[in-house]
Design a protein around this motif. Structure first.
Motif, short mmCIF file in Angstrom:
data_model
loop_
_atom_site.label_atom_id
_atom_site.label_comp_id
_atom_site.label_asym_id
_atom_site.label_seq_id
_atom_site.Cartn_x
_atom_site.Cartn_y
_atom_site.Cartn_z
N HIS A 169 -0.22 3.82 -4.24
CA HIS A 169 -1.53 3.22 -3.97
C HIS A 169 -2.62 4.26 -4.21
O HIS A 169 -2.52 5.39 -3.73
CB HIS A 169 -1.59 2.73 -2.53
CG HIS A 169 -2.88 2.07 -2.16
ND1 HIS A 169 -3.23 0.82 -2.62
CD2 HIS A 169 -3.91 2.50 -1.38
CE1 HIS A 169 -4.41 0.50 -2.14
NE2 HIS A 169 -4.84 1.50 -1.38
N LEU B 97 -5.49 0.73 6.65
CA LEU B 97 -5.15 -0.11 5.51
C LEU B 97 -4.22 -1.25 5.92
O LEU B 97 -4.44 -2.42 5.57
CB LEU B 97 -4.47 0.73 4.42
CG LEU B 97 -5.36 1.61 3.55
CD1 LEU B 97 -4.50 2.48 2.64
CD2 LEU B 97 -6.31 0.77 2.70
N CYS C 261 4.05 0.76 3.62
CA CYS C 261 3.55 1.89 2.84
C CYS C 261 4.66 2.66 2.12
O CYS C 261 4.35 3.61 1.38
CB CYS C 261 2.76 2.84 3.72
SG CYS C 261 3.78 3.76 4.93
N VAL D 11 0.86 -1.19 0.00
CA VAL D 11 0.00 0.00 0.00
C VAL D 11 0.90 1.24 0.00
O VAL D 11 0.84 2.08 0.89
CB VAL D 11 -0.99 0.00 1.19
CG1 VAL D 11 -2.13 -0.96 0.92
CG2 VAL D 11 -0.31 -0.35 2.51
N TRP E 131 -3.97 5.21 6.69
CA TRP E 131 -2.98 4.19 6.32
C TRP E 131 -2.82 3.14 7.42
O TRP E 131 -2.54 1.98 7.12
CB TRP E 131 -1.65 4.83 5.96
CG TRP E 131 -1.41 4.72 4.47
CD1 TRP E 131 -0.74 3.72 3.81
CD2 TRP E 131 -1.89 5.60 3.45
NE1 TRP E 131 -0.76 3.95 2.45
CE2 TRP E 131 -1.46 5.09 2.20
CE3 TRP E 131 -2.63 6.78 3.48
CZ2 TRP E 131 -1.75 5.71 1.00
CZ3 TRP E 131 -2.92 7.40 2.28
CH2 TRP E 131 -2.48 6.87 1.05
#
Length: 347
Positions: free
Chosen positions: A98, A173, A205, A93, A170
């Protein structure tokens, strides 16, 4: 009987490196991430020159914690995309790659509503009210600049509030992907997170670390983990190794010293003479309550002192952006030196 071969005793660093292979290399964010941050910030604020601002960020972190407990529908990447990221050595991600779901703006609106009712300075309340009226185009531009680690067009005063919403998004996520994997029957789903090709950025991330933390818990004792500035994940990284150029030569440490000549051992700046970058380390063996983002924020003086040595900050803390650094290297990331707007809670 032949004499036995001499026994070679490993150095503490070699022990840490070898132990690193036996511990989980990636730690997804814990549910209490923001609550622990808020608690640490309040602790650090006592008698601090940045007291008002630390308390402002503490309030913001507490609201992040409360918001994270509330369910919110998210579109998670499918296993094909996760598998592709793993094969390519990329974070699943990635903050800049993303697709950014507009739901992050719902997180922002919820945070702004909560902060408008909080006991914060009038300047901060005015900023909250201004952001509540901001259009989506501007908010997305600000989000893009923040996720890129800072840059032109970023509003330093608004950045902490916008970053807080992005952090919650995030974190959802990352934890959502981990929970989906753990719920899968007999582990049929692809494990979402593992070490990637670039060990200097978050394997979840792709964001830069805010600082590193040396842990003391069980098998992780003495292990160094980098702490993500966005999603809150932590990943193993060898000690005494530059987090920018990955070199091991010319590493030194700088710490703050009080008026009585005592060093502040809980937080140090790991400096690399080879590439001219530094990253802070927080040590749990010196203070069990350390929290990477909070302790980084409370040691701005250390950044200023190390900056005077000509070193460029490798870490990124979206809670305090004072401007872009006057980097001495073409690939130097934006830092916290320079001139910029005062933070909304005061300095």
């Amino acid at each position: 009987m032949t004499p036995s071969s001499p026994i070679r005793v490993m150095s503490p660093e070699e022990i840490a490196v070898n132990a690193g292979a036996r511990v989980a290399p990636v730690k997804v964010p814990e549910p209490g991430l923001f609550a622990e941050r808020a608690l640490r910030l309040r602790q650090l604020a006592d008698g601090h020159a940045m007291r008002d601002y630390l308390l402002f960020v503490a309030e913001l972190a507490q609201r992040q914690h409360e918001l994270l407990k509330q369910p919110r529908a998210l579109k998670l990447p499918d296993e094909v995309l996760i598998n592709g990221a793993m094969v390519g050595g990329l974070p699943p991600v990635e903050a800049q790659g993303h697709p950014r779901d507009a739901v992050w703006r719902e997180e922002l609106r919820a945070l702004l509503t909560a902060m408008s009712a909080a006991a914060i300075p009038e300047a901060a309340k005015a900023l909250v009210a201004r952001l509540a009226q901001a259009d989506e185009v501007w908010l997305e531009q600000q989000a893009g600049a923040l996720l890129a680690g800072g840059g032109p067009g970023l509003d330093p005063a608004a950045a902490p509030l916008i970053a807080a919403a992005l952090q919650v998004h995030w974190t959802r996520l990352v934890t959502g992907l981990q929970e989906r994997y753990e719920r899968s029957d007999q582990g049929e789903n692809v494990a979402p997170f593992g070490m990637i090709d670039d060990p200097t950025v978050c394997p979840c991330c792709g964001s830069r670390p805010v600082a590193s933390i040396t842990r003391v818990a069980a098998e992780q004792s003495g292990q160094r983990f980098l702490a993500c500035s966005l999603c809150g994940a932590q990943w193993h990284y060898v000690r005494i190794k530059c987090t920018h150029c990955q070199g091991t030569k010319g590493i030194s440490f700088q710490t703050l010293v009080d008026d009585e000549g005592r060093k502040s051992e809980a937080v140090a700046a790991e400096c690399c003479e080879t590439c001219g970058h530094y990253l802070k380390q927080v040590h749990m063996e010196k203070d069990l309550q350390v929290e990477p983002l909070a302790d980084d924020l409370a040691t701005l003086t250390l950044d200023l002192l190390v900056g005077e040595l000509g070193l460029v900050r490798q870490g990124f803390n979206p809670m305090l952006i004072l401007g872009e650094a006057e980097a001495s290297h073409d690939d130097a990331p934006p830092g916290r030196a320079g001139t910029g707007a005062a933070p909304p809670g005061g300095r």
